[in-house]
Design a protein around this motif. Sequence first.
Motif, mmCIF file in Angstrom:
data_model
loop_
_atom_site.group_PDB
_atom_site.id
_atom_site.type_symbol
_atom_site.label_atom_id
_atom_site.label_comp_id
_atom_site.label_asym_id
_atom_site.label_seq_id
_atom_site.Cartn_x
_atom_site.Cartn_y
_atom_site.Cartn_z
ATOM 1 N N GLN A 365 -20.884 -123.261 -82.510
ATOM 2 C CA GLN A 365 -20.839 -123.895 -83.684
ATOM 3 C C GLN A 365 -19.333 -124.900 -83.478
ATOM 4 O OE1 GLN A 365 -21.728 -120.837 -86.584
ATOM 5 N NE2 GLN A 365 -22.362 -122.564 -87.606
ATOM 6 N N VAL A 366 -18.658 -124.582 -82.592
ATOM 7 C CA VAL A 366 -17.386 -125.192 -82.440
ATOM 8 C C VAL A 366 -17.778 -126.928 -82.188
ATOM 9 C CG1 VAL A 366 -15.524 -125.805 -80.993
ATOM 10 C CG2 VAL A 366 -15.941 -123.701 -81.633
ATOM 11 N N ALA A 367 -17.003 -127.723 -83.023
ATOM 12 C CA ALA A 367 -17.401 -129.122 -83.008
ATOM 13 C C ALA A 367 -18.968 -129.637 -82.865
ATOM 14 C CB ALA A 367 -16.508 -129.922 -81.862
ATOM 15 N N ASP A 368 -19.750 -129.050 -83.750
ATOM 16 C CA ASP A 368 -21.053 -129.058 -83.704
ATOM 17 C C ASP A 368 -21.600 -128.762 -85.020
ATOM 18 O OD1 ASP A 368 -23.451 -129.923 -82.552
ATOM 19 O OD2 ASP A 368 -23.615 -127.777 -81.478
ATOM 20 N N PRO A 369 -21.097 -129.680 -85.850
ATOM 21 C CA PRO A 369 -21.684 -129.322 -87.242
ATOM 22 C C PRO A 369 -23.299 -129.780 -87.605
ATOM 23 C CG PRO A 369 -20.296 -131.447 -87.148
ATOM 24 C CD PRO A 369 -20.361 -130.824 -86.115
ATOM 25 N N ASP A 370 -23.779 -129.204 -88.613
ATOM 26 C CA ASP A 370 -25.009 -129.702 -88.823
ATOM 27 C C ASP A 370 -25.318 -129.977 -90.223
ATOM 28 O OD1 ASP A 370 -25.470 -127.073 -90.066
ATOM 29 O OD2 ASP A 370 -26.391 -126.203 -88.524
ATOM 30 N N GLU A 371 -26.441 -130.073 -90.712
ATOM 31 C CA GLU A 371 -26.812 -130.497 -92.350
ATOM 32 C C GLU A 371 -26.120 -129.466 -93.411
ATOM 33 O OE1 GLU A 371 -29.909 -131.019 -95.679
ATOM 34 O OE2 GLU A 371 -30.139 -129.647 -93.786
ATOM 35 N N GLU A 372 -26.197 -128.151 -92.872
ATOM 36 C CA GLU A 372 -25.659 -127.022 -93.646
ATOM 37 C C GLU A 372 -24.242 -127.243 -93.629
ATOM 38 O OE1 GLU A 372 -26.264 -123.550 -96.121
ATOM 39 O OE2 GLU A 372 -27.734 -125.220 -95.341
ATOM 40 N N ASP A 373 -23.586 -127.532 -92.784
ATOM 41 C CA ASP A 373 -22.235 -127.583 -92.872
ATOM 42 C C ASP A 373 -21.682 -128.979 -93.718
ATOM 43 O OD1 ASP A 373 -21.433 -125.518 -90.920
ATOM 44 O OD2 ASP A 373 -22.285 -126.733 -89.303
ATOM 45 N N TYR A 374 -22.775 -129.967 -93.738
ATOM 46 C CA TYR A 374 -22.236 -130.924 -94.605
ATOM 47 C C TYR A 374 -22.430 -130.588 -95.896
ATOM 48 C CZ TYR A 374 -22.182 -135.773 -95.935
ATOM 49 O OH TYR A 374 -21.670 -136.977 -96.508
ATOM 50 N N ARG A 375 -23.633 -129.885 -96.499
ATOM 51 C CA ARG A 375 -23.984 -129.387 -97.487
ATOM 52 C C ARG A 375 -22.632 -128.436 -98.156
ATOM 53 N NH1 ARG A 375 -25.023 -125.310 -100.140
ATOM 54 N NH2 ARG A 375 -25.181 -124.097 -98.535
ATOM 55 N N ARG A 376 -22.315 -127.691 -97.164
ATOM 56 C CA ARG A 376 -21.071 -126.930 -97.523
ATOM 57 C C ARG A 376 -19.769 -127.907 -97.963
ATOM 58 N NH1 ARG A 376 -22.444 -122.954 -92.609
ATOM 59 N NH2 ARG A 376 -24.138 -121.869 -93.304
ATOM 60 N N ALA A 377 -19.513 -128.716 -97.278
ATOM 61 C CA ALA A 377 -18.601 -129.534 -97.178
ATOM 62 C C ALA A 377 -18.401 -130.228 -98.545
ATOM 63 C CB ALA A 377 -18.350 -130.703 -96.029
ATOM 64 N N ASP A 378 -19.688 -130.521 -99.188
ATOM 65 C CA ASP A 378 -19.994 -131.223 -100.439
ATOM 66 C C ASP A 378 -19.531 -130.355 -101.429
ATOM 67 O OD1 ASP A 378 -20.684 -133.343 -101.669
ATOM 68 O OD2 ASP A 378 -22.778 -132.914 -101.902
ATOM 69 N N ALA A 379 -19.848 -128.977 -101.146
ATOM 70 C CA ALA A 379 -19.401 -127.846 -102.027
ATOM 71 C C ALA A 379 -18.101 -127.839 -102.477
ATOM 72 C CB ALA A 379 -20.280 -126.619 -101.989
ATOM 73 N N ILE A 380 -17.414 -127.671 -101.021
ATOM 74 C CA ILE A 380 -15.945 -127.690 -100.820
ATOM 75 C C ILE A 380 -15.228 -128.433 -101.849
ATOM 76 C CG2 ILE A 380 -14.055 -127.433 -99.291
ATOM 77 C CD1 ILE A 380 -15.802 -125.920 -97.499
ATOM 78 N N VAL A 381 -15.606 -129.779 -101.426
ATOM 79 C CA VAL A 381 -14.886 -130.797 -102.141
ATOM 80 C C VAL A 381 -14.911 -130.668 -103.676
ATOM 81 C CG1 VAL A 381 -15.001 -133.327 -102.571
ATOM 82 C CG2 VAL A 381 -15.098 -132.482 -100.115
ATOM 83 N N ALA A 382 -16.361 -130.332 -104.016
ATOM 84 C CA ALA A 382 -16.453 -130.488 -105.363
ATOM 85 C C ALA A 382 -15.488 -129.118 -106.131
ATOM 86 C CB ALA A 382 -18.106 -129.850 -105.716
#
Length: 630
Positions: A365-382
């Motif tokens: 998973q190092v430097a290999d993000p996927d859609e789930e990571d992007y969704r989590r990032a959205d939740a983190i920003v919120a």
Amino acid sequence: MNFFERQAQARRNTTRLVVLFALAVVGIVVAVDLGVLLVFGSDPALLAVSTLLALGVIGIGSMYRTASLSGGGDSVALQMGGVPVPEDTTDVQLRRLRNVVEEMSIASGVPVPRVYVLEHEPGINAFAAGYSPSDAVIAVTRGALDRLNRDELQGVIAHEYSHILNGDMRLNIRLVGVLFGILMLGLIGRKILQHGAAVRGRNAMPLLVAALLALVVGYVGLFFGRMIKAGVSRSREVLADASAVQFTRQTTGLAGALKKIAGLHDGSRLTARAEAEEVSHMLFGDGTGLSGLFATHPPILERIRALEPGFRPEGLEQLKAQWLARPPNGLEEDLRLGLAAPADHGPLPAHGADIDLTPPMVSAQVADPDEEDYRRADAIVAGLPGQLRAMASLREGAMPLLLGLLLAPDDEVADLQRSEIVARLGVGVAAEARRLRDGPLASLHPMLRLPLASLAFPTLRLRPRPELATFLDTVHAVVHADGRVSLFEYCLGRLLEVQLREALDPSRYARFGRRKPGNVRQEFATLLAVVAQAGHPRDPDAARRAYLAGMQRVLPRDHLPYAPPAEGVLALDAVWEPLDALDPLAKQVAVEAITDAISHDGKVTVAEAELLRTICGVFHCPLPPMLEHA
């Protein structure tokens, strides 16, 4: 390939670039000598002088251009006419762009890059530039902002993040400097011919002949330069498209952006043709119109079909006719497609929740993000408190915010840290850092600390160099105030130092390591002992088992006993540089060994996962947040 294999491939590509450059130089020198031979005859002394002059011009040109780019990604963006996007912008299009970039950074675990817009470029294009993620910039054209909806913009930015994560940027920026030297003879010849009319007398003819010869040789250099760029760039563009799809987990956004490039009159061409030629290998789309052997990108239809196999040229003709009558508007499409509506964010896991992970899972998973990571990032920003997000974007707020993250919860230690801040940055910064520690930072979720630091990073980079040097000194003093700092606070401080030093002097820190684990045995033993002891401060037997689990992964044939250093986390000061110089594939083993030490008891808490992410960040192995569902 995973991140470590791609880094190894990038290092091989750097070696390949050196070889191709050497062959190009040989070709140019031979062309110069042949020209001298035909015009002036076989005079050995003259041939020697022409060879040395050609080598000197190429070498000086390459060194000059490389030095002009020593500022990293900002140098490239500014030379392309980029305008910085303010961190606190309220413009709707620019805010949308910043939001996408910030979410991508949090999802991938890298510092938020500086963002630029090429305001006078109506075509759809973008590029990432820099020596490392710490000095990276993302630049997009005004056409991309105007024409692309949010999904399409997200696909383009994800493509550029692939270049940041795969080590492509480093090669790209070096390629600009190297190829400028190859083109120098042609540029000199053109300038002499342009101003040759002013030259009179008996000495004019030899000068004009030499200029004409240099111009002809310049076309040889141009040929080699374009071939090198095409050979280095084309396959990486295919990989970046695939990585963008994996990141966003949908093909419609990236495919939609490519269709608009193919269907709109301006396409992806840049109006600044000379600059476009120089950076053509960096761009998202073809910026020059070159095709065939010199094309730096695969054909646009081929890229679309890789994403949508059933797409036909007839569909593109329909889109052209539709957009000719009414050009697309990205913001209008957002509203029509519901892309501007707020997302439904899931809750962050509880502080003490366990995360299921294994060493191979982490290295994959190092430097290999996927859609789930992007969704989590959205939740983190919120999940970030509005007050802290505002502080991160304010010029006067970034420093106290980051120092507040480093202040110890113990008031006695915090008083020592406050004294260090007052001595260097003044009473006001110290008071604000303490207020933040006792206020909004006190209840901050562990998963929000690194993202908050990442959001503050581009604001911090705007400060003058002397102020940043003072801030770095302050961070070091705060972390070492009494020698009783937690491992996370120590590593967060170290990560800030690493990223800021690289941002201040990017070309100095741009390198691929070559060391093997056997050459840094003691450094591994120290790091794993500190990690094991920090995870089990009251259970020496459990700490020993954690240490042995990590050592078994990285140095199975060595028998270095568990001996936690007396100075605790401060012993790590001596290990970072040697371990960061590991060969990329050896770094993979190192990350897995650290994961073994943290997870040996079968449980990893959210706080431990964030510690792992911080250590990986110091090693330049960015790890997405929330490795697995808690």
